[in-house]
Design an enzyme around this catalytic site. Sequence first.
Site, PDB file in Angstrom:
ATOM      1  N   ARG A 229       0.925  -1.249   0.085  1.00  0.00           N
ATOM      2  CA  ARG A 229       0.050   0.193   0.058  1.00  0.00           C
ATOM      3  C   ARG A 229       0.771   1.328   0.069  1.00  0.00           C
ATOM      4  NH1 ARG A 229      -2.815  -3.200   3.420  1.00  0.00           N
ATOM      5  NH2 ARG A 229      -4.648  -4.122   2.402  1.00  0.00           N
TER       6      ARG A 229
ATOM      7  N   LYS B 281       2.958  11.697 -10.844  1.00  0.00           N
ATOM      8  CA  LYS B 281       2.149  10.596 -11.660  1.00  0.00           C
ATOM      9  C   LYS B 281       2.814   9.376 -12.024  1.00  0.00           C
ATOM     10  CE  LYS B 281      -0.514  14.003 -14.633  1.00  0.00           C
ATOM     11  NZ  LYS B 281      -0.881  13.825 -15.916  1.00  0.00           N
TER      12      LYS B 281
ATOM     13  N   GLU C  36      10.012  18.661 -25.043  1.00  0.00           N
ATOM     14  CA  GLU C  36       9.262  19.029 -23.763  1.00  0.00           C
ATOM     15  C   GLU C  36      10.058  20.556 -23.287  1.00  0.00           C
ATOM     16  OE1 GLU C  36       6.582  17.642 -22.823  1.00  0.00           O
ATOM     17  OE2 GLU C  36       6.299  15.518 -23.751  1.00  0.00           O
TER      18      GLU C  36
ATOM     19  N   LYS D 155       7.797  22.937 -14.650  1.00  0.00           N
ATOM     20  CA  LYS D 155       6.867  21.594 -14.194  1.00  0.00           C
ATOM     21  C   LYS D 155       6.610  21.865 -12.836  1.00  0.00           C
ATOM     22  CE  LYS D 155       5.081  17.354 -14.464  1.00  0.00           C
ATOM     23  NZ  LYS D 155       5.008  16.310 -15.337  1.00  0.00           N
TER      24      LYS D 155
ATOM     25  N   GLU E 115      -4.327  18.326 -11.682  1.00  0.00           N
ATOM     26  CA  GLU E 115      -4.847  18.550 -13.039  1.00  0.00           C
ATOM     27  C   GLU E 115      -5.966  19.139 -13.391  1.00  0.00           C
ATOM     28  OE1 GLU E 115      -4.198  16.818 -17.645  1.00  0.00           O
ATOM     29  OE2 GLU E 115      -2.655  15.985 -16.003  1.00  0.00           O
TER      30      GLU E 115
ATOM     31  N   ARG F 135      -2.494  22.564 -14.299  1.00  0.00           N
ATOM     32  CA  ARG F 135      -1.938  21.830 -14.939  1.00  0.00           C
ATOM     33  C   ARG F 135      -2.018  21.236 -16.444  1.00  0.00           C
ATOM     34  NH1 ARG F 135       0.615  16.585 -11.303  1.00  0.00           N
ATOM     35  NH2 ARG F 135       1.893  15.465 -13.197  1.00  0.00           N
TER      36      ARG F 135
ATOM     37  N   ASN G 129      -0.303  20.241 -21.136  1.00  0.00           N
ATOM     38  CA  ASN G 129      -0.484  19.223 -22.182  1.00  0.00           C
ATOM     39  C   ASN G 129      -0.576  20.009 -23.498  1.00  0.00           C
ATOM     40  OD1 ASN G 129      -1.191  16.720 -21.144  1.00  0.00           O
ATOM     41  ND2 ASN G 129      -3.150  17.700 -20.378  1.00  0.00           N
TER      42      ASN G 129
ATOM     43  N   HIS H 158      -0.264  18.206 -26.734  1.00  0.00           N
ATOM     44  CA  HIS H 158      -0.430  16.778 -26.263  1.00  0.00           C
ATOM     45  C   HIS H 158      -1.650  16.254 -26.976  1.00  0.00           C
ATOM     46  CE1 HIS H 158       3.245  17.282 -24.184  1.00  0.00           C
ATOM     47  NE2 HIS H 158       3.426  15.921 -23.421  1.00  0.00           N
TER      48      HIS H 158
ATOM     49  N   HIS I 228      -0.880  13.112 -28.647  1.00  0.00           N
ATOM     50  CA  HIS I 228      -1.549  11.659 -28.324  1.00  0.00           C
ATOM     51  C   HIS I 228      -2.217  11.101 -29.388  1.00  0.00           C
ATOM     52  CE1 HIS I 228      -1.291  13.093 -23.827  1.00  0.00           C
ATOM     53  NE2 HIS I 228      -0.164  12.399 -24.306  1.00  0.00           N
TER      54      HIS I 228
ATOM     55  N   HIS J  85       7.424   9.915 -28.354  1.00  0.00           N
ATOM     56  CA  HIS J  85       6.512  10.687 -27.671  1.00  0.00           C
ATOM     57  C   HIS J  85       6.630  12.033 -28.010  1.00  0.00           C
ATOM     58  CE1 HIS J  85       4.047  12.431 -24.827  1.00  0.00           C
ATOM     59  NE2 HIS J  85       4.651  13.036 -24.220  1.00  0.00           N
TER      60      HIS J  85
HETATM   61  N1  LIG Z   1       4.510  10.688 -15.381  1.00  0.00           N
HETATM   62  C1  LIG Z   1       4.340  11.758 -16.051  1.00  0.00           C
HETATM   63  O1  LIG Z   1       4.192  12.716 -15.583  1.00  0.00           O
HETATM   64  C2  LIG Z   1       4.832  11.315 -17.482  1.00  0.00           C
HETATM   65  C3  LIG Z   1       5.426  12.657 -18.001  1.00  0.00           C
HETATM   66  C4  LIG Z   1       5.764  12.462 -19.615  1.00  0.00           C
HETATM   67  C5  LIG Z   1       6.302  11.175 -20.028  1.00  0.00           C
HETATM   68  N2  LIG Z   1       5.829  10.023 -19.190  1.00  0.00           N
HETATM   69  C6  LIG Z   1       6.142   8.836 -19.586  1.00  0.00           C
HETATM   70  O2  LIG Z   1       7.485   8.625 -19.957  1.00  0.00           O
HETATM   71  C7  LIG Z   1       7.616   7.496 -21.057  1.00  0.00           C
HETATM   72  C8  LIG Z   1       8.773   8.111 -21.670  1.00  0.00           C
HETATM   73  O3  LIG Z   1       9.969   8.329 -21.323  1.00  0.00           O
HETATM   74  P1  LIG Z   1      11.424   8.401 -21.986  1.00  0.00           P
HETATM   75  O4  LIG Z   1      10.990   9.360 -23.213  1.00  0.00           O
HETATM   76  O5  LIG Z   1      12.421   8.851 -20.898  1.00  0.00           O
HETATM   77  O6  LIG Z   1      11.538   6.923 -22.701  1.00  0.00           O
HETATM   78  P2  LIG Z   1      12.350   5.600 -22.182  1.00  0.00           P
HETATM   79  O7  LIG Z   1      12.045   5.558 -20.993  1.00  0.00           O
HETATM   80  O8  LIG Z   1      11.892   4.546 -22.889  1.00  0.00           O
HETATM   81  O9  LIG Z   1      13.773   5.850 -22.421  1.00  0.00           O
HETATM   82  C9  LIG Z   1      14.246   5.695 -23.938  1.00  0.00           C
HETATM   83  C10 LIG Z   1      15.310   4.873 -23.987  1.00  0.00           C
HETATM   84  O10 LIG Z   1      16.611   5.669 -23.659  1.00  0.00           O
HETATM   85  C11 LIG Z   1      17.363   4.651 -22.713  1.00  0.00           C
HETATM   86  N3  LIG Z   1      18.242   5.378 -21.735  1.00  0.00           N
HETATM   87  C12 LIG Z   1      17.657   6.137 -20.714  1.00  0.00           C
HETATM   88  N4  LIG Z   1      18.522   6.722 -20.128  1.00  0.00           N
HETATM   89  C13 LIG Z   1      19.468   6.729 -20.840  1.00  0.00           C
HETATM   90  C14 LIG Z   1      20.784   7.310 -20.988  1.00  0.00           C
HETATM   91  N5  LIG Z   1      21.130   8.225 -19.994  1.00  0.00           N
HETATM   92  N6  LIG Z   1      21.866   6.884 -21.867  1.00  0.00           N
HETATM   93  C15 LIG Z   1      21.357   6.193 -23.069  1.00  0.00           C
HETATM   94  N7  LIG Z   1      20.079   5.770 -23.111  1.00  0.00           N
HETATM   95  C16 LIG Z   1      19.385   5.694 -22.073  1.00  0.00           C
HETATM   96  C17 LIG Z   1      16.108   3.645 -22.092  1.00  0.00           C
HETATM   97  O11 LIG Z   1      16.676   2.574 -21.716  1.00  0.00           O
HETATM   98  C18 LIG Z   1      15.223   3.752 -23.445  1.00  0.00           C
HETATM   99  O12 LIG Z   1      15.861   2.590 -24.316  1.00  0.00           O
HETATM  100  C19 LIG Z   1       6.498   7.167 -21.382  1.00  0.00           C
HETATM  101  O13 LIG Z   1       6.000   6.022 -20.996  1.00  0.00           O
HETATM  102  C20 LIG Z   1       5.421   8.351 -20.981  1.00  0.00           C
HETATM  103  O14 LIG Z   1       4.125   7.750 -20.823  1.00  0.00           O
HETATM  104  C21 LIG Z   1       5.339  10.184 -17.847  1.00  0.00           C
HETATM  105 ZN   LIG Z   2       4.841  14.883 -22.973  1.00  0.00          ZN
END
Ligand SMILES: NC(=O)c1ccc[n+]([C@@H]2O[C@H](COP(=O)([O-])OP(=O)(O)OC[C@H]3O[C@@H](n4cnc5c(N)ncnc54)[C@H](O)[C@@H]3O)[C@@H](O)[C@H]2O)c1
Ligand SMILES: [Zn+2]
Length: 357
Positions: free
Chosen positions: A117, A139, A181, A223, A233, A237, A241, A244, A248, A261
Amino acid sequence: MPAIPVRTHGGNYAVHVERGSLARLAEFVPEGSGKLFIVTTGDVWKLHQGPVLQAVEGREHAVLFFPGGEDRKRLAEVEALAGQLLEQGADRSSLVIAFGGGIVTDVAGFVAATFMRGIPVLQTPTTLLAQVDAAIGGKTGVNLASGKNLVGAFHQPVAVVVDPDVLSTLSEREYRAGLVEVLKAGIIRDPYLYHVMADGYESVLQREPRIVDELIECAVKVKAGVVSLDERESGLRRILNFGHTVGHALEAETGYQRLLHGEAVAFGMKAAVHLSHLTGHLSGEDSVDMLQTIGRYSVIPPLDGVTPEKLAARLKSDKKTVLGSVHWVLAPAIGQAKVVSGIEEKIVLRAIARAME
Ligand SMILES: NC(=O)c1ccc[n+]([C@@H]2O[C@H](COP(=O)([O-])OP(=O)(O)OC[C@H]3O[C@@H](n4cnc5c(N)ncnc54)[C@H](O)[C@@H]3O)[C@@H](O)[C@H]2O)c1
Ligand SMILES: [Zn+2]
């Protein structure tokens, strides 16, 4: 070292942005924490385990691996990680350290939110996107077969530790996706950040440390500031978007495979700029400026088979749609955002068509 505060009902914490901070990770572990569980992916661990291992030396810890990838951001992986936590002696005093990109920070954050939990999580994001966005704001969650991030929880971390040094190994494509971003943060809320990106794009793309650190710090402030004012949000917040809504739709339309993304968001930002101009909210001069800057950073892969009509149809099933009317985030000027609903479909179609040109 800049410590940028985040204040939420779920807890107050800071985002620490500093080169070399990974090696000092232990300083951010709350007093009284038990065993440390580092959740990461094989690639990130291989590249950057050195400073982390140095930081946890002498403390009871375990490293848990997650396969990575959007298609593995699923409940099955949450169950697998929770099982490993239990097997390796986790209890309510344990701390999860999420060490990776946004997928890891989302999945590990959700594991922490739900294991027994809820146990604390320390976010140590390693992609630019995760450093300025995913790891901040609490999130967490995973995807369902029918859509992204449909199961999740708000779970604020104890701290976010951002070490820009790790970005040196990020691929050009992932780096640019993160920059989109950062640019979004400038467009909606920080004219200074916007101009640094617009005028200094060569240094930004060459990853000059001084400018990269400045961008991260500014984008984190945007942020953190927005989340602090509106954790869940309901209002402000939503401005995060920007780009987005269409972004999306494009990700969904291309099956989450063809575009990153940030690439989809770059397309969505172009559409949002056109929409801002077409609805009379944004001057022609600022819209040209913004489109040019977005173009400097984004490389949008070919969009064969995608049409404005198909994207418009997707908009109606967006999770953020309220009562069937799309809430558009528009940019009335550089550094400002405004939420507008009830825009006619034909104007939306025109804006998307222009983004495709
Ligand atoms: N929670 C939130 O508020 C929020 C906001 C925006 C995005 N997201 C989520 O984030 C995700 C996307 O994240 P992302 O773009 O970081 O993708 P990701 O986590 O897939 O990372 C991208 C790639 O880079 C690699 N990598 C990570 N760090 C590295 C480094 N320092 N050097 C070399 N390679 C590295 C990873 O292993 C992966 O292959 C999505 O699932 C999205 O929904 C969440
Ligand atoms: Zn985004």
